[in-house]
Design an enzyme around this catalytic site. Sequence first.
Site, short mmCIF file in Angstrom:
data_model
loop_
_atom_site.label_atom_id
_atom_site.label_comp_id
_atom_site.label_asym_id
_atom_site.label_seq_id
_atom_site.Cartn_x
_atom_site.Cartn_y
_atom_site.Cartn_z
N CYS A 257 -7.66 -22.65 42.02
CA CYS A 257 -8.71 -23.48 40.71
C CYS A 257 -8.08 -22.65 39.27
CB CYS A 257 -9.81 -23.15 40.66
SG CYS A 257 -10.90 -24.07 39.62
N SER B 271 -10.77 -21.26 37.77
CA SER B 271 -11.38 -20.18 37.32
C SER B 271 -10.71 -19.16 37.74
CB SER B 271 -12.77 -21.18 38.28
OG SER B 271 -13.41 -22.02 37.42
N HIS C 132 -8.80 -17.91 35.31
CA HIS C 132 -9.74 -16.79 34.34
C HIS C 132 -9.72 -15.18 34.81
CE1 HIS C 132 -10.43 -20.82 32.22
NE2 HIS C 132 -10.88 -21.29 33.00
N HIS D 86 -11.87 -19.69 45.63
CA HIS D 86 -13.53 -20.06 45.78
C HIS D 86 -13.56 -21.67 46.48
CE1 HIS D 86 -12.18 -20.74 41.99
NE2 HIS D 86 -13.41 -22.23 41.37
N CYS E 263 -14.21 -26.87 45.35
CA CYS E 263 -14.70 -27.03 43.77
C CYS E 263 -14.32 -28.25 43.07
CB CYS E 263 -13.95 -25.40 43.52
SG CYS E 263 -14.17 -25.54 41.37
P1 CND Z 1 -6.10 -26.43 34.50
O1 CND Z 1 -5.90 -25.54 33.63
O2 CND Z 1 -5.91 -27.40 36.14
O3 CND Z 1 -6.86 -27.89 33.25
C1 CND Z 1 -6.95 -27.50 31.78
C2 CND Z 1 -6.91 -28.94 31.61
O4 CND Z 1 -6.79 -28.74 29.93
C3 CND Z 1 -5.13 -28.76 31.32
O5 CND Z 1 -4.13 -29.99 32.15
C4 CND Z 1 -4.58 -28.30 29.82
O6 CND Z 1 -4.17 -28.62 29.90
C5 CND Z 1 -5.26 -28.95 29.42
N1 CND Z 1 -5.66 -28.51 27.99
C6 CND Z 1 -5.39 -27.51 27.68
N2 CND Z 1 -5.90 -27.05 26.38
C7 CND Z 1 -6.77 -28.65 26.09
C8 CND Z 1 -6.82 -29.01 24.20
N3 CND Z 1 -6.83 -28.40 23.06
N4 CND Z 1 -6.91 -30.05 24.54
C9 CND Z 1 -6.90 -30.90 25.81
N5 CND Z 1 -6.83 -30.74 26.49
C10 CND Z 1 -6.79 -29.31 26.96
O7 CND Z 1 -8.12 -26.12 35.41
P2 CND Z 1 -9.43 -27.10 36.05
O8 CND Z 1 -8.62 -28.51 35.97
O9 CND Z 1 -8.76 -25.92 36.93
O10 CND Z 1 -10.44 -26.37 34.81
C11 CND Z 1 -11.06 -27.28 34.20
C12 CND Z 1 -11.84 -26.27 33.86
O11 CND Z 1 -13.01 -26.45 34.79
C13 CND Z 1 -11.54 -24.44 33.25
O12 CND Z 1 -12.65 -23.97 32.68
C14 CND Z 1 -12.43 -24.24 34.84
O13 CND Z 1 -12.70 -22.66 34.49
C15 CND Z 1 -13.97 -24.74 35.02
C16 CND Z 1 -14.65 -24.97 35.74
C17 CND Z 1 -15.82 -25.12 36.02
C18 CND Z 1 -16.39 -25.00 36.84
C19 CND Z 1 -17.71 -25.66 37.30
O14 CND Z 1 -18.44 -25.53 37.48
N6 CND Z 1 -18.38 -25.74 36.25
C20 CND Z 1 -15.68 -25.03 38.14
N7 CND Z 1 -14.59 -25.24 38.44
C21 CND Z 1 -13.80 -25.01 37.28
ZN ZN Z 2 -13.50 -23.55 40.71
#
Ligand code: CND
Ligand code: ZN
Length: 382
Positions: free
Chosen positions: A55, A57, A60, A76, A182
């Site tokens: 993921c 995260s 990050h 996770h 997740c």
């Molecule tokens: P992943 O990196 O796979 O996807 C993110 C997408 O965003 C990619 O396809 C990028 O190309 C795109 N992107 C980057 N910059 C931009 C932009 N400026 N405009 C539009 N698109 C863009 O990430 P993921 O899907 O594994 O996770 C997404 C987020 O969610 C990430 O920040 C992660 O830490 C977070 C998250 C949150 C939670 C929660 O419980 N709230 C749980 N898991 C992950």
């Molecule tokens: Zn996650």
Amino acid sequence: MPNQERGRMSTAGKIIKCKAAVLWDVKQPFSIEDVEVAPPKAYEVRIKILATGICRSDDHVMSGNLIAKFPVIVGHEATGIIESVGEGVSKVKPGDKVIPLCLPQCGKCSSCIHPNGNLCVKFLLSRKGVLSDGTTRFTCKGKPVYHFINTSTFTEYTVVEEDSVLKIDADAPPEKICLIGCAFSTGYGAAIKTAKVTPGSTCAIFGLGGVGLSIIMGCKAAGASRIIGVDINSRKFEKAKAVGATECVNPKHHTKPISEVLKEMTGDSVEFTFEAVGQDETVIEALASCHMSYGISVVIGCPPPSKMLTYDPMLLFTGRTWKGCTFGGWKSKDDLPKLVSDFMAKKFDLDKLVTHVLPFNKIKEGFDLLHKGESIRTVLTF
Ligand code: CND
Ligand code: ZN
Ligand code: ZN
């Protein structure tokens, strides 16, 4: 006694030496190490990991965007088998197939008690990288290695608390059902549970990774009629459409802000927007993209630490609702069994989210695929 049973008993109560991917410090690569995993203490369980997804995260933590205590074992989103249990554990037993829960449900704190709360206080405690007794179960080269959000799954064995584990069907496919730990729950819940997407509505999803695609699946299941994917990587569009996006937009192909582009595309009728990137600009753009009066915008992407957003309060004054959610807003223990049973009943499938399956020792390759924007989810198997 069956061999499997004897094998379990031979390790119960003893330290297990196994391989784990350790992050020794921020901005350092994964290092596959021999670690020692102590037996579970009271109300804890030790799990043999079968499969674990990668993921953003986790990334990050490596980049410093998400604060963790180093050295740490991240990961996770997993499926595993309970190897042994500590004193007092009553809800699971050795041999059970489980999903470790990054968001626990203690059942006692203010969030757990309130019908609309889900961010259990135990999640906040986990930021210290230790279990409830203040210590870690991992050791490497004589040094303690810290836990990550109640799970730490980039290892052959991990220890989690009983509040942080969910028993699932014995025949659930590990390399798919791990996504319920997740990405799938987070995204699907953001649409269904947090935003409460309505039939016939128009939705826009910023960020088309594993989380964003799961949001699309949730919007589709809720009956949205237009689902617009937004990503700067157009290679994600085909996958987004395969799970239900009706159209996709690349902000790089427009000079106007994407909120203006979406208004023109939809005649100003985007009801629900979702931020699944984790950047300030997209959080604000997603807010501005939903309808000024009745729009709802949900923050799901993990924001960079210690950054303050600047936004025009008029965006909210006109009537928009701005929300956020962790783990989709689900109460993990109460709500996940239904997601698991719906998956087992083939009400949705997770195949399209898993683009790569690699052996655990190729973890660096898995992260390369994420960095290059080639994968949705890479699942590592043991
Ligand atoms: P992943 O990196 O796979 O996807 C993110 C997408 O965003 C990619 O396809 C990028 O190309 C795109 N992107 C980057 N910059 C931009 C932009 N400026 N405009 C539009 N698109 C863009 O990430 P993921 O899907 O594994 O996770 C997404 C987020 O969610 C990430 O920040 C992660 O830490 C977070 C998250 C949150 C939670 C929660 O419980 N709230 C749980 N898991 C992950
Ligand atoms: Zn996650
Ligand atoms: Zn709680």
